[in-house]
Enzyme design. Structure first.
Site: not given
Length: 149
Positions: A78-80
């Site tokens: 989950q890069f966000t």
């Protein structure tokens, strides 16, 4: 590294309408790798996550870990989680680690959970467009930052 832990009755991740990973009675983990993270950051989370006492005992108290309840885990990249929302209304994701750095740390974290004795550890696919479904139990949601452990 950033991790959002959600205690779940059930969770799955779908890619192109096909279930690629799932877990029951355990943790769904959103994992974000931040630029500059190292194996030391992953190790800090690995020391905490499997033994975090957020499952209820026979008295309804959160005294048991995922290991204690023979729980499963689903780990989703989950890069966000590394979003910077300080300026304007459009988040910046420049704090997220590049895939060349993030993928090995993500895989190291997943392998570390398996080595810790977690009953089942499944994943999505790094960088894929995924649909995550879950039934949050409690709800119990915990946010961990390796820099604060």
């Amino acid at each position: 590294m950033l991790a959002v832990l959600q205690r779940v009755k059930y969770s799955n991740v779908k890619i192109e309408n096909e279930i690629r990973g799932k877990c029951e009675n355990g943790l769904m983990i959103l994992l974000g790798v931040v630029d500059g993270d190292t194996k030391d950051d992953a190790d800090k989370l690995l020391k905490k996550v499997p033994s975090l006492r957020i499952f209820e005992d026979e008295n309804g108290k959160m005294n048991l870990s995922c290991l204690d309840v023979d729980g499963e885990m689903l780990v989703i990249s989950q890069f966000t989680l590394a979003a910077d929302c300080k300026h304007g209304r459009r988040p910046s994701f420049t704090n997220a680690a590049a895939p060349a750095e993030a993928i090995p740390l993500y895989e190291y974290f997943v392998d570390g959970l398996k080595s810790a004795g977690v009953k089942s550890v499944e994943t999505g696919e790094f960088g894929a467009d995924m649909l995550v479904e879950l039934v949050n139990d409690g709800p119990v949601t915990i946010i961990l930052n390796s820099k604060e452990l």
